[in-house]
Design a protein around this motif. Structure first.
Motif, PDB file in Angstrom:
ATOM      1  N   TRP A 178       0.836  -1.400   0.003  1.00  0.00           N
ATOM      2  CA  TRP A 178       0.074   0.009   0.057  1.00  0.00           C
ATOM      3  C   TRP A 178       0.861   1.204  -0.043  1.00  0.00           C
ATOM      4  N   LEU A 179       2.207   1.235   0.540  1.00  0.00           N
ATOM      5  CA  LEU A 179       2.997   2.232   0.264  1.00  0.00           C
ATOM      6  C   LEU A 179       3.254   2.635  -1.197  1.00  0.00           C
ATOM      7  N   VAL A 180       3.121   1.789  -2.263  1.00  0.00           N
ATOM      8  CA  VAL A 180       3.368   1.711  -3.520  1.00  0.00           C
ATOM      9  C   VAL A 180       2.089   2.469  -4.091  1.00  0.00           C
ATOM     10  N   VAL A 181       1.045   2.104  -3.495  1.00  0.00           N
ATOM     11  CA  VAL A 181      -0.353   2.848  -4.006  1.00  0.00           C
ATOM     12  C   VAL A 181      -0.142   4.305  -3.218  1.00  0.00           C
ATOM     13  N   ALA A 182       0.376   4.372  -2.243  1.00  0.00           N
ATOM     14  CA  ALA A 182       0.316   5.869  -1.887  1.00  0.00           C
ATOM     15  C   ALA A 182       1.033   6.588  -2.808  1.00  0.00           C
ATOM     16  N   ALA A 183       2.192   6.075  -3.174  1.00  0.00           N
ATOM     17  CA  ALA A 183       3.380   6.840  -3.755  1.00  0.00           C
ATOM     18  C   ALA A 183       2.617   7.120  -5.362  1.00  0.00           C
ATOM     19  N   ALA A 184       2.026   6.330  -5.977  1.00  0.00           N
ATOM     20  CA  ALA A 184       1.279   6.403  -7.158  1.00  0.00           C
ATOM     21  C   ALA A 184       0.130   7.691  -7.025  1.00  0.00           C
ATOM     22  N   VAL A 185      -0.599   7.383  -5.983  1.00  0.00           N
ATOM     23  CA  VAL A 185      -1.487   8.531  -5.759  1.00  0.00           C
ATOM     24  C   VAL A 185      -0.964  10.029  -5.507  1.00  0.00           C
ATOM     25  N   THR A 186       0.276  10.067  -4.875  1.00  0.00           N
ATOM     26  CA  THR A 186       1.164  11.136  -4.595  1.00  0.00           C
ATOM     27  C   THR A 186       1.633  11.713  -6.037  1.00  0.00           C
ATOM     28  N   ALA A 187       2.162  11.071  -6.745  1.00  0.00           N
ATOM     29  CA  ALA A 187       2.693  11.527  -8.110  1.00  0.00           C
ATOM     30  C   ALA A 187       1.285  11.848  -9.044  1.00  0.00           C
ATOM     31  N   PHE A 188       0.292  11.352  -8.746  1.00  0.00           N
ATOM     32  CA  PHE A 188      -0.903  11.872  -9.558  1.00  0.00           C
ATOM     33  C   PHE A 188      -1.356  13.070  -8.869  1.00  0.00           C
ATOM     34  N   ILE A 189      -1.278  13.425  -7.723  1.00  0.00           N
ATOM     35  CA  ILE A 189      -1.640  14.874  -6.953  1.00  0.00           C
ATOM     36  C   ILE A 189      -0.717  15.740  -7.533  1.00  0.00           C
ATOM     37  N   ASN A 190       0.311  15.376  -7.736  1.00  0.00           N
ATOM     38  CA  ASN A 190       1.588  16.392  -8.145  1.00  0.00           C
ATOM     39  C   ASN A 190       1.080  16.906  -9.790  1.00  0.00           C
ATOM     40  N   ASP A 191       0.606  15.777 -10.446  1.00  0.00           N
ATOM     41  CA  ASP A 191       0.140  15.916 -11.996  1.00  0.00           C
ATOM     42  C   ASP A 191      -1.072  17.215 -11.917  1.00  0.00           C
ATOM     43  N   VAL A 192      -1.772  16.953 -10.738  1.00  0.00           N
ATOM     44  CA  VAL A 192      -3.098  17.783 -10.649  1.00  0.00           C
ATOM     45  C   VAL A 192      -2.789  19.250 -10.507  1.00  0.00           C
ATOM     46  N   CYS A 193      -1.631  19.353  -9.500  1.00  0.00           N
ATOM     47  CA  CYS A 193      -1.124  20.584  -9.055  1.00  0.00           C
ATOM     48  C   CYS A 193      -0.362  21.325 -10.147  1.00  0.00           C
ATOM     49  N   ILE A 194       0.132  20.635 -11.073  1.00  0.00           N
ATOM     50  CA  ILE A 194       0.899  21.096 -12.249  1.00  0.00           C
ATOM     51  C   ILE A 194      -0.226  21.689 -13.335  1.00  0.00           C
ATOM     52  N   LEU A 195      -1.344  20.772 -13.419  1.00  0.00           N
ATOM     53  CA  LEU A 195      -2.394  21.132 -14.349  1.00  0.00           C
ATOM     54  C   LEU A 195      -3.180  22.378 -13.799  1.00  0.00           C
ATOM     55  N   VAL A 196      -3.200  22.572 -12.821  1.00  0.00           N
ATOM     56  CA  VAL A 196      -4.000  23.683 -11.977  1.00  0.00           C
ATOM     57  C   VAL A 196      -3.261  24.804 -12.340  1.00  0.00           C
ATOM     58  N   ALA A 197      -1.761  24.813 -12.139  1.00  0.00           N
ATOM     59  CA  ALA A 197      -0.840  25.997 -12.264  1.00  0.00           C
ATOM     60  C   ALA A 197      -0.789  26.163 -13.826  1.00  0.00           C
ATOM     61  N   MET A 198      -0.978  25.201 -14.542  1.00  0.00           N
ATOM     62  CA  MET A 198      -0.927  25.562 -16.243  1.00  0.00           C
ATOM     63  C   MET A 198      -2.429  26.085 -16.783  1.00  0.00           C
ATOM     64  N   SER A 199      -3.497  25.924 -16.063  1.00  0.00           N
ATOM     65  CA  SER A 199      -4.685  26.106 -16.427  1.00  0.00           C
ATOM     66  C   SER A 199      -4.853  27.542 -16.592  1.00  0.00           C
TER      67      SER A 199
END
Length: 222
Positions: A178-199
């Motif tokens: 589940w640590l790997v699952v959390a890592a995937a979710v964290t990287a996805f949240i990073n993508d969301v933050c970047i997309l918000v900054a680009m919006s």
């Protein structure tokens, strides 16, 4: 100025997200709870018990039967006694290594972007974090495939099976997975933050001249 600060804040937040992702990946590689299982002897299930935990590279098991006390054993990929097949632990480890490199790259890019005075493209950060998501999901898929095909039915060695030990239906993915699952979710949240900054494509450098031109026009009218 607020828009610029907001964008920088979102990009800088991905720096901490990437650091967290790196920490989770390292923890998943170094801990031994990808699988946690119990075991029994089919010949005398009421007088036997076993506990097995292992990660990608090593693990341990404790077994007892007939009142002789607990006996502890260690196994690893080095000795060729790992319960998972080679393609599973090797594939998961390789993809986590690639996710680590991607997250490290995203971390460096986020630090540089948040510190830079001039506007820089967020696309490389988006790509790096997306690769981290892809590789962590790949590791999850590989391990779940091995779990449903093999590990949920048996994690015991051939020697243990000859002595009627079985873990059928008593294995489950552990905390390390589940640590790997959390890592995937964290990287996805990073993508969301970047997309918000680009919006929002507006920037301070483009807003300020336009505002100054309007003020000058109003002064000329008076």
């Amino acid at each position: 100025m607020k828009l610029n600060l907001f964008k920088r804040s979102m990009i800088f937040a991905t720096f901490f997200g990437s650091c967290l992702c790196i920490a989770l990946i390292i923890a998943s590689l170094g801990t031994t709870h990808w699988i946690d299982a119990r075991a029994r002897r089919t010949s005398n299930p009421l007088e036997s018990d076993g506990r097995i935990s292992f990660g990608l590279f090593e693990g341990h098991k404790e077994i007892t039967f007939g009142g002789y006390g607990w006996r502890k054993y260690y196994f690893s990929v080095k000795t060729g006694t790992h319960p998972a097949r080679r393609w599973a632990w090797c594939g998961a480890a390789a993809q986590l290594a690639a996710a680590f490199v991607s997250s490290a790259g995203a971390c460096v890019l986020a630090a540089l972007a948040s510190a830079a005075r001039a506007r820089c493209s967020p696309h490389p950060m988006l790509i790096a974090n997306s690769l981290a998501v892809l590789f962590t999901l790949g590791a999850i898929a590989v391990w779940l495939t091995e779990f449903y095909l093999r590990l949920q039915h048996n994690v015991m060695s051939d020697e243990d099976r000859k002595l009627h030990w079985s873990s059928e239906g008593m294995a489950d993915v552990g905390l390390t997975f589940w640590l790997v699952v959390a890592a995937a979710v964290t990287a996805f949240i990073n993508d969301v933050c970047i997309l918000v900054a680009m919006s929002d494509s507006r920037d301070v450098d483009t807003i300020a001249p336009a505002l100054e031109e309007k003020v000058n026009g109003a002064i000329m009218l008076y």
